[in-house]
Design an enzyme around this catalytic site. Sequence first.
Site, PDB file in Angstrom:
ATOM      1  N   LYS A 156      31.224  51.498  37.640  1.00 58.81           N
ATOM      2  CA  LYS A 156      30.767  52.463  37.252  1.00 58.81           C
ATOM      3  C   LYS A 156      31.015  53.207  35.670  1.00 58.81           C
ATOM      4  O   LYS A 156      31.516  52.590  35.265  1.00 58.81           O
ATOM      5  CB  LYS A 156      32.215  53.268  38.482  1.00 58.81           C
ATOM      6  CG  LYS A 156      31.492  55.074  38.447  1.00 58.81           C
ATOM      7  CD  LYS A 156      33.053  55.611  39.205  1.00 58.81           C
ATOM      8  CE  LYS A 156      32.545  56.982  39.421  1.00 58.81           C
ATOM      9  NZ  LYS A 156      33.550  57.794  40.498  1.00 58.81           N
ATOM     10  N   SER A 210      31.515  61.057  43.612  1.00 52.87           N
ATOM     11  CA  SER A 210      31.029  60.520  43.246  1.00 52.87           C
ATOM     12  C   SER A 210      30.810  58.887  42.651  1.00 52.87           C
ATOM     13  O   SER A 210      29.630  59.077  41.137  1.00 52.87           O
ATOM     14  CB  SER A 210      31.717  60.639  41.543  1.00 52.87           C
ATOM     15  OG  SER A 210      32.530  60.377  41.167  1.00 52.87           O
ATOM     16  N   SER A 270      36.104  60.564  45.666  1.00 51.94           N
ATOM     17  CA  SER A 270      35.142  59.677  45.455  1.00 51.94           C
ATOM     18  C   SER A 270      34.499  58.289  45.518  1.00 51.94           C
ATOM     19  O   SER A 270      33.583  57.662  45.113  1.00 51.94           O
ATOM     20  CB  SER A 270      35.101  60.213  43.775  1.00 51.94           C
ATOM     21  OG  SER A 270      34.611  61.186  43.097  1.00 51.94           O
TER      22      SER A 270
END
Length: 515
Positions: free
Chosen positions: A75, A151, A175
């Site tokens: 990520k 996210s 997230s």
Amino acid sequence: MSSFDYESYDGLGLAQLVKTRQVKPEELAEEAIERIEQRNPKLNAIINKMYDQAKKQAARVEQNGVFAGVPMLLKNITQEIKGEAITSGSRALQTFRANQDSHYVRDLRKTGAIFLGQTNVPELALMAITEPKHHGPTRNPWNPDYTPGGSSGGAAAAVASGMVPLAGANDGGGSIRIPAAYCGLFGLKPTRGRTSVGPLYGRHWQGASVDHVLTKSVRDSAAMLDHTATVEKGAAFLAIPFQGSYLQSITEPLPKKMKIAFSVRSPIGTEVDAECQEAVEKAALLLESMGHVLIEKEPPVDGHAITKAYFTLYFAETAQALSAIRKHIGRKVRFTDVEPSTWLLALMGKITPAEEFVKNIQVWDQASCQMELFYEGFDFYMTPATALLQAKIGELSTTKIENAFVRIVGSMGLQRLLLKSGMVYRLFVESFKRTPFTQLANLTGQPAMSVPLHVTKQGLPLGVQFMASKGREDLLLKPAAELEKTFFMDSTGEDPVYCCPKLKEIRVIEKRIFS
């Protein structure tokens, strides 16, 4: 393409092929790269490709890693890779490169996984959708008109589309669980302090955020936690060490007659879509049929206080983030450097008193104590993972008028007017109405997971959330594995050897179980 079916294996399944020398790590990397090149242009899940580094890594991978030779992604926020860009979804950081690996990436390297690139995130990972202006929106593989959530939306889209079997993620308010729910994946948020946050931090988001992975099988998540769980002496929070193996724990039978609390009501009293409720109710029926006791009951936690406390965290952390960016770029961050919603959050952070921040941290601690008392009577707490279904791409974007208003008020130093204007409510409280269930576990430090147990009438997946007492990821993983077996058997009635959920079969299986 090789003779084996790359996408039919989870991460452990691919690692076994490498270990038994049926395939080479370089072959797996090529399989993943081919799919990224084919599918990423449509989905925009990956914003930085690292093919050359990955091929070198694959050529020298050691066989003893649990995921030796398995392709994965990281990520593009907090999971720093030395020398690689770490934009955190923001134009303000477009030239910034990490000068060292994060400790979590260090731990991932020890598993033998091959890093092929970095995944898209909303700016500073602030939203439950993944539509940064700098990199563009990530789309849901089930239907590209819809969001994969956020996210960790880029990670979820990459795994759900079959590019890789697992991807790095983190969860500061849902997230991991929100994109898992929206993309039909398994998503576990570990206990606060379970995985490393160093060396740049002693805590992420005051302890609300924790790193792990998004996976298409429960066992991949369990195995990765076995090898990344740590006691980091420099961290602000330490999780109680688990004396055992998470992977081994999912093979052990569930305790008989577990007592499970559940609720389909929003903790802030807002709408919960009928399909989100149905997903929980079906899961409750299934668990009841397995001999467990289901009781509809909510914990004694003030949902509105939790939401307010989370907003206060949002405000303060965003203001601090822009101050940190200033150090990287050598000047003050301007309105044009970031998105209007980010700018608005930072403005709110600048007018939030320190006293208010401390009071809201105390709300976290009170809620943590209340939840631990609640678990004296229950093994789990089950809720919808989200209150509403997937939004369409662009549906939650701010308007030009709203953007202009934020700029004018900010430039005039009239931030407090924003509180009276209703815009803060529209942008953030309205956004929280979509996902009001996940923040509780972040503020209390509990482990929580989203399990893919439903497909909507629109043909999109939907998850159910489970929470457990701090330190009890093992207790969560057991029912996740059991539900996975029940819902995702193959057409012969046998469990898939690699435990990979076959979501397109859910409707058939639902009909068989609930008819």
